[in-house]
Motif scaffolding. Sequence first.
Motif, short mmCIF file in Angstrom:
data_model
loop_
_atom_site.label_atom_id
_atom_site.label_comp_id
_atom_site.label_asym_id
_atom_site.label_seq_id
_atom_site.Cartn_x
_atom_site.Cartn_y
_atom_site.Cartn_z
N HIS B 47 -7.31 -24.61 78.44
CA HIS B 47 -5.86 -24.66 78.60
C HIS B 47 -5.29 -23.24 78.60
CE1 HIS B 47 -1.61 -25.50 77.31
NE2 HIS B 47 -1.77 -26.40 78.25
N ARG B 48 -5.79 -22.41 77.70
CA ARG B 48 -5.29 -21.03 77.65
C ARG B 48 -5.71 -20.23 78.88
NH1 ARG B 48 -6.42 -21.22 71.48
NH2 ARG B 48 -4.51 -22.34 70.92
N MET B 49 -6.83 -20.61 79.46
CA MET B 49 -7.28 -19.94 80.69
C MET B 49 -6.49 -20.45 81.91
SD MET B 49 -11.40 -20.09 80.12
CE MET B 49 -12.15 -19.47 78.58
N GLY B 50 -5.70 -21.49 81.73
CA GLY B 50 -4.87 -21.98 82.81
C GLY B 50 -5.34 -23.28 83.45
N VAL B 51 -6.41 -23.85 82.91
CA VAL B 51 -6.91 -25.13 83.47
C VAL B 51 -6.46 -26.23 82.51
CG1 VAL B 51 -8.92 -26.40 84.29
CG2 VAL B 51 -8.85 -23.91 84.49
N ARG B 52 -5.51 -27.06 82.96
CA ARG B 52 -4.79 -27.93 82.04
C ARG B 52 -5.34 -29.34 81.93
NH1 ARG B 52 0.69 -26.87 81.00
NH2 ARG B 52 1.10 -24.65 81.15
N GLN B 53 -5.92 -29.88 82.99
CA GLN B 53 -6.34 -31.28 82.94
C GLN B 53 -7.86 -31.37 82.76
OE1 GLN B 53 -3.14 -31.76 86.36
NE2 GLN B 53 -4.39 -33.60 86.24
N THR B 54 -8.31 -31.24 81.50
CA THR B 54 -9.75 -31.31 81.24
C THR B 54 -10.11 -32.45 80.30
OG1 THR B 54 -9.63 -29.81 79.35
CG2 THR B 54 -9.96 -28.80 81.52
N PHE B 55 -9.13 -33.03 79.62
CA PHE B 55 -9.40 -34.15 78.71
C PHE B 55 -9.28 -35.46 79.49
CE2 PHE B 55 -7.10 -37.23 75.78
CZ PHE B 55 -8.26 -37.80 75.31
N ILE B 56 -10.34 -36.25 79.45
CA ILE B 56 -10.37 -37.51 80.21
C ILE B 56 -9.79 -38.62 79.35
CG2 ILE B 56 -11.87 -39.16 81.39
CD1 ILE B 56 -13.72 -36.77 82.01
N GLU B 57 -8.47 -38.77 79.38
CA GLU B 57 -7.80 -39.76 78.52
C GLU B 57 -8.10 -41.17 79.00
OE1 GLU B 57 -3.86 -41.09 78.88
OE2 GLU B 57 -4.92 -42.45 77.54
N GLY B 58 -8.51 -42.02 78.09
CA GLY B 58 -8.79 -43.41 78.45
C GLY B 58 -10.11 -43.89 77.91
N PRO B 59 -11.23 -43.34 78.39
CA PRO B 59 -12.53 -43.79 77.87
C PRO B 59 -12.70 -43.38 76.39
CG PRO B 59 -12.79 -42.66 79.99
CD PRO B 59 -11.38 -42.44 79.54
N LEU B 60 -12.99 -44.36 75.53
CA LEU B 60 -13.14 -44.10 74.10
C LEU B 60 -14.61 -44.05 73.72
CD1 LEU B 60 -10.42 -46.49 72.62
CD2 LEU B 60 -10.19 -44.11 73.34
N PRO B 61 -14.93 -43.28 72.67
CA PRO B 61 -16.32 -43.23 72.19
C PRO B 61 -16.71 -44.58 71.60
CG PRO B 61 -14.87 -42.00 70.71
CD PRO B 61 -14.04 -42.42 71.87
N ARG B 62 -17.85 -45.12 72.01
CA ARG B 62 -18.25 -46.44 71.55
C ARG B 62 -19.42 -46.40 70.58
NH1 ARG B 62 -13.92 -49.56 72.56
NH2 ARG B 62 -13.01 -48.97 74.54
N MET B 63 -20.03 -45.23 70.44
CA MET B 63 -21.19 -45.08 69.56
C MET B 63 -20.78 -44.08 68.48
SD MET B 63 -24.45 -46.14 69.66
CE MET B 63 -24.89 -46.37 71.39
N PRO B 64 -20.43 -44.58 67.28
CA PRO B 64 -19.90 -43.67 66.26
C PRO B 64 -20.83 -42.49 65.99
CG PRO B 64 -19.68 -45.95 65.55
CD PRO B 64 -20.51 -45.96 66.81
N GLY B 65 -20.25 -41.30 65.95
CA GLY B 65 -21.02 -40.11 65.61
C GLY B 65 -21.73 -39.45 66.77
N ALA B 66 -21.74 -40.10 67.94
CA ALA B 66 -22.49 -39.53 69.06
C ALA B 66 -21.78 -38.32 69.66
CB ALA B 66 -22.69 -40.59 70.14
N LYS B 67 -22.57 -37.33 70.06
CA LYS B 67 -22.06 -36.21 70.85
C LYS B 67 -23.10 -35.83 71.90
CE LYS B 67 -20.49 -31.47 70.83
NZ LYS B 67 -19.95 -30.32 70.07
N VAL B 68 -22.66 -35.72 73.14
CA VAL B 68 -23.58 -35.29 74.20
C VAL B 68 -22.92 -34.20 75.04
CG1 VAL B 68 -24.77 -37.54 74.35
CG2 VAL B 68 -22.84 -37.06 75.87
#
Lengths: 268, 268, 268, 268, 268, 268
Positions: B47-68
């Motif tokens: 966002h600070r670099m000027g790219v504003r739309q990077t968060f994909i609002e809508g899809p929720l995490p379904r596997m608690p604790g997962a990060k990929v």
Amino acid sequence: MFDSLNLPVPAIAGTLPIVGQAPERPDPHLIDQLKAVGTATASALMHRMGVRQTFIEGPLPRMPGAKVVGPVVTLQFMPRREDVIAGIAPGEGEEQLEKSTALWSVFETVQPGDILAVQAFGDLKTGCMGDMLITFFKGRGGIGIVVDGCIRDWPRVKNIGTPVWTRGFTPNYASQSTLLPWAVNVPIACSDVLVIPGDVMIADGDGVVLVPAKMVPLVLEHGLDHDEWEEFSRARLSEGGNIRKYYPLSEEGMAEYEAWKKARVDQD
Amino acid sequence: MFDSLNLPVPAIAGTLPIVGQAPERPDPHLIDQLKAVGTATASALMHRMGVRQTFIEGPLPRMPGAKVVGPVVTLQFMPRREDVIAGIAPGEGEEQLEKSTALWSVFETVQPGDILAVQAFGDLKTGCMGDMLITFFKGRGGIGIVVDGCIRDWPRVKNIGTPVWTRGFTPNYASQSTLLPWAVNVPIACSDVLVIPGDVMIADGDGVVLVPAKMVPLVLEHGLDHDEWEEFSRARLSEGGNIRKYYPLSEEGMAEYEAWKKARVDQD
Amino acid sequence: MFDSLNLPVPAIAGTLPIVGQAPERPDPHLIDQLKAVGTATASALMHRMGVRQTFIEGPLPRMPGAKVVGPVVTLQFMPRREDVIAGIAPGEGEEQLEKSTALWSVFETVQPGDILAVQAFGDLKTGCMGDMLITFFKGRGGIGIVVDGCIRDWPRVKNIGTPVWTRGFTPNYASQSTLLPWAVNVPIACSDVLVIPGDVMIADGDGVVLVPAKMVPLVLEHGLDHDEWEEFSRARLSEGGNIRKYYPLSEEGMAEYEAWKKARVDQD
Amino acid sequence: MFDSLNLPVPAIAGTLPIVGQAPERPDPHLIDQLKAVGTATASALMHRMGVRQTFIEGPLPRMPGAKVVGPVVTLQFMPRREDVIAGIAPGEGEEQLEKSTALWSVFETVQPGDILAVQAFGDLKTGCMGDMLITFFKGRGGIGIVVDGCIRDWPRVKNIGTPVWTRGFTPNYASQSTLLPWAVNVPIACSDVLVIPGDVMIADGDGVVLVPAKMVPLVLEHGLDHDEWEEFSRARLSEGGNIRKYYPLSEEGMAEYEAWKKARVDQD
Amino acid sequence: MFDSLNLPVPAIAGTLPIVGQAPERPDPHLIDQLKAVGTATASALMHRMGVRQTFIEGPLPRMPGAKVVGPVVTLQFMPRREDVIAGIAPGEGEEQLEKSTALWSVFETVQPGDILAVQAFGDLKTGCMGDMLITFFKGRGGIGIVVDGCIRDWPRVKNIGTPVWTRGFTPNYASQSTLLPWAVNVPIACSDVLVIPGDVMIADGDGVVLVPAKMVPLVLEHGLDHDEWEEFSRARLSEGGNIRKYYPLSEEGMAEYEAWKKARVDQD
Amino acid sequence: MFDSLNLPVPAIAGTLPIVGQAPERPDPHLIDQLKAVGTATASALMHRMGVRQTFIEGPLPRMPGAKVVGPVVTLQFMPRREDVIAGIAPGEGEEQLEKSTALWSVFETVQPGDILAVQAFGDLKTGCMGDMLITFFKGRGGIGIVVDGCIRDWPRVKNIGTPVWTRGFTPNYASQSTLLPWAVNVPIACSDVLVIPGDVMIADGDGVVLVPAKMVPLVLEHGLDHDEWEEFSRARLSEGGNIRKYYPLSEEGMAEYEAWKKARVDQD
């Protein structure tokens, strides 16, 4: 901290706008005949033939009484990304930049009788085009515009006289909000209808219906007859006729209609 | 009255699925480093670099604790049209037909470490894929799936162990509702984020953030440092430290952090 | 073309954040008693007393099993305007700037036992706060946070252990999207409930209910008894008791309950 | 100015609740067999048979891992009207009044193995029932509850152990908001699915699917076999099998499956 | 059971309505000049200056062809709470009570040329004002009304001739639904735009755009010139001119425009 | 694979359409008097009497300037189910089939002065009726149509002259989308208002308000006087009268009004 003008540019930015093949327009004679078929008849017929998603829910008629029928050229927006924009026309200011996008390109593909259909994800804050481009569109012979989103400059556009079907109006310009003009004459999602360049749209006060190019003859074959017996039934109903006999035609009503039709033909 | 199997087929149906170039994956070493950067840090930096739309609002995490974290292959749905379907695999029954669509194709392009991202217009009635395809995906080394829509077979998918981010679940299959698998490895609109094949996604409990492939080094450069001072601040705050000094670091806090960092490096 | 840092600043920017009077907290003894009253009982009682909008629809419980009861401090967001931002902390970079807003101020007013309630217009793209501020909040003795919007850093916040009720999660930070932290300890609209600083919230697995400060005694007076007869009825129903007799208590059921209650008191 | 207790009462209020015929439950043996069929298989089969709206979009599974199959009793809410309420149980206080509505009646029609389905127009502020009624429901042998809306007392209901599928939770009670319990065991609209009392629901982690009572044998006939070959395919895919061969079964895969099935039968 | 007239009243009720300072109106000469600038030009210019949220999405123009430009007085609704209402005008009946709220107060602050802007959270069931108050508004010289919600008495209001921009119409009165008139001449959230009393609105057929008071000179400086070259371009395009040359002006087009402008000035 | 024409049919299909008792229409003299009462006055009065949900939010007036008042006949749609449809008129084609549904039946119950109200769940893709049925409706003396959904053939319907209040328009026919005409003259949910056949609707440019049949005299008693003093106040306000004196009438204003009224009566 950062200078967005110096963002690293993805390769695809250099290939934008994406431009599909110019669509093959259907025989103008068929288009002429199709003008006698209403959106309601067309939508119903295609549903019975098994094609269910032909009504483009969302864009509303903005020019009372207008009806247009014609082949479609398409414009596709995609979500805005500043690193992509930085690569579209390096060195250009923001205002000149739009010229290098699909937005300017699509208008140059318009031929007389065309309808322009726009995929804009139903967005209510992006003004996909304004009075300048629509003035130019009219000059090229375009006959109507269908936007799954908004346009701007409505007070002036209304005076141009080109019928539009939109979700609304906004003063914002085409890349002021969250979208970016992306591609020309590719298949698009207009609301939940798949629109392929060269398909035909019928747009009137009920909204917009898509007729796949190859289905135009089928719709004509069944639609013209349908609208003729509806004319007969409407006359009977307005004289107090029985709804079960005249709409849709019962066997008895059908016989009466055949006679009426024959009499009419003999008269001519 | 009509036989939908005999619908006239548009030419494009014969060219489906549309398959884009296999994406170039970023250097795996960079991906490894990026795992230390959180979605919040990445989103804020871009966002600070000027790219504003990077968060994909809508899809929720379904596997608690997962990060990929990984490069993206893409699948694009478009609105369903029965005349198009009739031409995808003429002579095949409906069940075999899906095999001839983009849905099967995309899974065959998956490489170890890939994330699959799906444009499904946020639809809540289309199950874009089920446990069979996800079993196959895992077998090929895929590490996560992000769908702007739904999947089906959740009770079984949960057991497979592949993390998914979705809008929801449905028992419906991929072309049972209003959509049709259309293209593979083309740029897609995932919610209101433009995703180009080969871009990188960071997906965790906050949601999914897109990092354009060429911006990965930039995000790394600023993000790793950011996460390090946050670690320092968090420790101070949990000991009752002053919020204005430690978050974000004031000049005084920064000096203290630099000392702490130096001490830590010296220790190692 | 323009330099947004040199925007002319509206006068009000110099007076931000707006900070209301520190709320008077209710008698802690009353709060203690109120813990025995459920959200369902409180909501029902206030409805019967004529106060209809007490359930804050939208924010969901994110910490399974959590229940908190306490007085409220408030934080109000307003729509973002860059000319206002330019005047909040002239000369500061964007990251330090948030420190000068209501967001940092409100946390410094928190006292042990407080609940923080946030007006964020249900926005799904603004992360109103993250793990740093919530760590600080916990350190000051805050017991729960209710946001009509989102927070970020959920994976870390979950580990802090402070219960939160939110519309969702996002990696975006507090002024990355369309909102701006505006005021502290002023009356706010939390979903469609008017929340005045010093009012009391009961938050549990059903959601969040507001009890106006002066109504706490009324709710206690009727609620404690209500929950006692429900305990009796629940026992009877689970033993196969008649629903019309035991829920709510018919005259006959009431007599039986009075006897049971008396027996219980005598026993103690 | 006015006294709402003296509102003139419409005649229909005296006939409330509307109570339909007790549904005929399907053969319990069929229900038993149906437990082996998943929601995904059932939904897909019915779609291919031509019945398209069987997935009840909206109510989410709230008890992880739960699956229930059973015949349906129905409860229908309608919009609240105070003049109607005034006539339901004249002279009763508001709390006793609910007892005279469809809400209490429906629970008394529950038989062992039943699922309760509720039309509540997706409302998020009406708690259609709470832990008392659900305790009673469990006592009568009810096995699951599907609400196109919300329930209340979730913290307690979770402990009862009866699986529920709902749009959410709220502390409000059944007639605290904009709805009124109206009818029992009449056909209802549960999201956009028509549910006739005595129809069968399959509810699991993907959501809820309706099977019309008379279609149960058809679903069983095709569904059991379907789930068997999927078991075979799943095993093959997890061993690295080719997706085009095993899902769905190609001719070659089918032959292999037939052999596997025969071997399995011979083994037993 | 309870008497809502005897609800304990929160202290703040006695201070209602909250009334902010009368706004300083901008120089009327600037307002006059601004009438030549369209909403589209103003919105685009401010976006380029870095102020992104100036278009008030939601309220639609209800008086075809109307355009107004003027300084803003504000009215803020908040969620309704019966215990607050009980304290606004103790002893008054409901009908007289509204007189003691912000709704009556705001109209008495209106000066000739003012626009009234209303924060009503987009509510579709609250009629924020009706024909009586609008008659009075017109009498005081008010020129337009922008409501992020609805008004009532549309058939009569249309005849008054005061242009309004609203989300819709409803017969309900101002506190019949879920809101309560709360404050006058405080900063408000009108859709997602921050409106400070004394700011300027331009409202026309595209919708409503906010110009911060101090930005009026900037918008004028760049906007008047912009609209002049657009006039030139429009003329050229309608004569078949090249879109890339005339919109926006290329270097060549600019030269032509400068000549045209000079000729025009010389002529006068 | 399957033949949907041979679907097993649920028993209830044979009893469709469900037809309720013909409603008792109120005394036409009362309806005549009610024409002098506006929707705003009626809605406000009923709210003060304790009946809160009388405004049918959603359907908008489509015929500028139209106002109708009359008793209601009702049509109820339910979700579409193909196995039910298969049993409505076995052996009939799809087009003749609609004749056997509630859609045709309801029109045959229309009497002069009636308003038709339709429960269609706010659906935007179902055209509940078209110009043929509305032509027939007008022929029977029907005066207005209120649909919580859409109609089709708007260009022709506009010319018929029968006022309609709808959510929109679509070319689709009544069972082309997700709904099915189900019942006639049963209580319906029109948006969130309970409508009982024989109740009265007042529909004008503000929307539609329901008056329960038995409340018509109450509304008349208070409404006629209300509208008379509003006429007086409007005149005073347009001459520059004080808003606090004339709206609503203060004691002083009331005295003045009484004098004005007396003078007027004396004059006649």
